[in-house]
Design a protein around this motif. Structure first.
Motif, PDB file in Angstrom:
ATOM      1  N   GLU A 122     -20.259  20.564  33.168  1.00  0.00           N
ATOM      2  CA  GLU A 122     -20.842  18.841  33.596  1.00  0.00           C
ATOM      3  C   GLU A 122     -20.652  18.176  31.771  1.00  0.00           C
ATOM      4  OE1 GLU A 122     -20.620  17.139  36.526  1.00  0.00           O
ATOM      5  OE2 GLU A 122     -19.644  18.645  37.052  1.00  0.00           O
ATOM      6  N   VAL A 123     -21.620  19.815  31.308  1.00  0.00           N
ATOM      7  CA  VAL A 123     -21.988  18.985  29.993  1.00  0.00           C
ATOM      8  C   VAL A 123     -20.152  18.853  29.407  1.00  0.00           C
ATOM      9  CG1 VAL A 123     -23.005  19.573  28.071  1.00  0.00           C
ATOM     10  CG2 VAL A 123     -24.369  19.714  29.621  1.00  0.00           C
ATOM     11  N   SER A 124     -18.925  20.294  28.966  1.00  0.00           N
ATOM     12  CA  SER A 124     -18.389  19.930  28.865  1.00  0.00           C
ATOM     13  C   SER A 124     -17.303  18.923  28.740  1.00  0.00           C
ATOM     14  CB  SER A 124     -17.622  21.173  29.011  1.00  0.00           C
ATOM     15  OG  SER A 124     -15.973  21.498  27.954  1.00  0.00           O
ATOM     16  N   ALA A 125     -17.477  17.843  30.498  1.00  0.00           N
ATOM     17  CA  ALA A 125     -16.710  17.480  30.702  1.00  0.00           C
ATOM     18  C   ALA A 125     -17.326  16.175  29.840  1.00  0.00           C
ATOM     19  CB  ALA A 125     -16.922  17.164  32.179  1.00  0.00           C
ATOM     20  N   LEU A 126     -18.303  16.255  30.128  1.00  0.00           N
ATOM     21  CA  LEU A 126     -19.575  15.010  29.434  1.00  0.00           C
ATOM     22  C   LEU A 126     -18.868  15.018  28.081  1.00  0.00           C
ATOM     23  CD1 LEU A 126     -21.085  11.891  29.341  1.00  0.00           C
ATOM     24  CD2 LEU A 126     -22.500  14.188  28.793  1.00  0.00           C
ATOM     25  N   LEU A 127     -18.580  15.797  27.158  1.00  0.00           N
ATOM     26  CA  LEU A 127     -18.726  15.926  25.692  1.00  0.00           C
ATOM     27  C   LEU A 127     -17.462  15.734  25.113  1.00  0.00           C
ATOM     28  CD1 LEU A 127     -21.306  18.509  24.905  1.00  0.00           C
ATOM     29  CD2 LEU A 127     -21.585  15.967  24.836  1.00  0.00           C
ATOM     30  N   SER A 128     -16.163  16.442  26.141  1.00  0.00           N
ATOM     31  CA  SER A 128     -15.042  15.668  25.858  1.00  0.00           C
ATOM     32  C   SER A 128     -14.180  14.643  26.224  1.00  0.00           C
ATOM     33  CB  SER A 128     -13.633  17.192  26.535  1.00  0.00           C
ATOM     34  OG  SER A 128     -14.049  16.865  28.601  1.00  0.00           O
ATOM     35  N   ALA A 173     -18.976  13.892  19.571  1.00  0.00           N
ATOM     36  CA  ALA A 173     -20.598  13.527  19.136  1.00  0.00           C
ATOM     37  C   ALA A 173     -20.853  12.641  17.837  1.00  0.00           C
ATOM     38  CB  ALA A 173     -21.020  15.308  18.423  1.00  0.00           C
ATOM     39  N   GLU A 174     -20.158  11.817  17.010  1.00  0.00           N
ATOM     40  CA  GLU A 174     -20.144  10.706  16.090  1.00  0.00           C
ATOM     41  C   GLU A 174     -20.298   9.575  17.228  1.00  0.00           C
ATOM     42  OE1 GLU A 174     -18.240   9.453  12.057  1.00  0.00           O
ATOM     43  OE2 GLU A 174     -17.643  10.543  12.987  1.00  0.00           O
ATOM     44  N   GLU A 225     -26.286  16.158  17.966  1.00  0.00           N
ATOM     45  CA  GLU A 225     -26.506  17.126  16.486  1.00  0.00           C
ATOM     46  C   GLU A 225     -26.633  18.728  16.265  1.00  0.00           C
ATOM     47  OE1 GLU A 225     -30.161  15.618  14.330  1.00  0.00           O
ATOM     48  OE2 GLU A 225     -29.645  13.294  13.964  1.00  0.00           O
ATOM     49  N   ARG A 226     -26.840  18.556  18.062  1.00  0.00           N
ATOM     50  CA  ARG A 226     -26.477  20.160  17.914  1.00  0.00           C
ATOM     51  C   ARG A 226     -25.678  20.149  18.760  1.00  0.00           C
ATOM     52  NH1 ARG A 226     -31.534  20.009  19.947  1.00  0.00           N
ATOM     53  NH2 ARG A 226     -31.083  19.819  22.208  1.00  0.00           N
ATOM     54  N   VAL A 227     -24.317  19.821  19.091  1.00  0.00           N
ATOM     55  CA  VAL A 227     -23.484  19.989  19.680  1.00  0.00           C
ATOM     56  C   VAL A 227     -22.552  19.933  18.747  1.00  0.00           C
ATOM     57  CG1 VAL A 227     -21.347  18.386  20.963  1.00  0.00           C
ATOM     58  CG2 VAL A 227     -24.127  19.067  21.996  1.00  0.00           C
ATOM     59  N   GLU A 228     -22.379  18.527  17.505  1.00  0.00           N
ATOM     60  CA  GLU A 228     -21.921  18.537  16.415  1.00  0.00           C
ATOM     61  C   GLU A 228     -21.835  20.322  15.738  1.00  0.00           C
ATOM     62  OE1 GLU A 228     -18.445  17.227  14.103  1.00  0.00           O
ATOM     63  OE2 GLU A 228     -19.099  16.492  16.251  1.00  0.00           O
TER      64      GLU A 228
END
Length: 82
Positions: free
Chosen positions: A21-27, A31-32, A73-76
Motif C-alpha cells: 500500500e505504501v509502495s503504491a502511494l509513493l509510486s 518524495a519531493e 525525507e526517509r523515503v527519499e
C-alpha cells in the motif's frame, strides 16, 4: 487502498500488505513532490486559521505534519540509497 482486516493473516503478511500500500502511494509521485504538496496543504491550513478560528489541536496538527515530512525525507533517503 484496501483497509479490510484479515484476522488470520500472519504478522509478516500484514507488513507485506502495508508495504504494498505504501509502495503504491509513493509510486504516484516523488518524495519531493509529496513534500511540496504537504507544505501547500499545511500553509493553506495555517492561513485559514484566521478565518476559521484557532484550532485547539494545532500543535497535534503541526507534529503530524512534521512526522509526514520526516517520513518523506526517509523515503527519499531510501530511494537514493543513503
Amino acid at each position: 487502498m484496501n483497509t479490510e482486516a484479515h484476522t488470520n493473516e500472519s504478522p509478516d503478511s500484514k507488513w507485506i500488505a502495508y508495504g504494498r500500500e505504501v509502495s503504491a502511494l509513493l509510486s504516484s509521485s516523488t518524495a519531493e513532490n509529496w513534500t511540496n504538496e504537504l507544505w501547500t496543504m499545511f500553509s493553506g491550513f495555517m492561513l485559514a486559521q484566521n478565518e476559521m478560528g484557532r484550532s485547539e489541536n494545532l500543535s497535534n496538527t503541526y507534529f503530524s505534519f512534521k512526522e509526514l515530512l520526516e517520513f518523506f525525507e526517509r523515503v527519499e533517503g531510501i530511494r537514493k540509497g543513503t
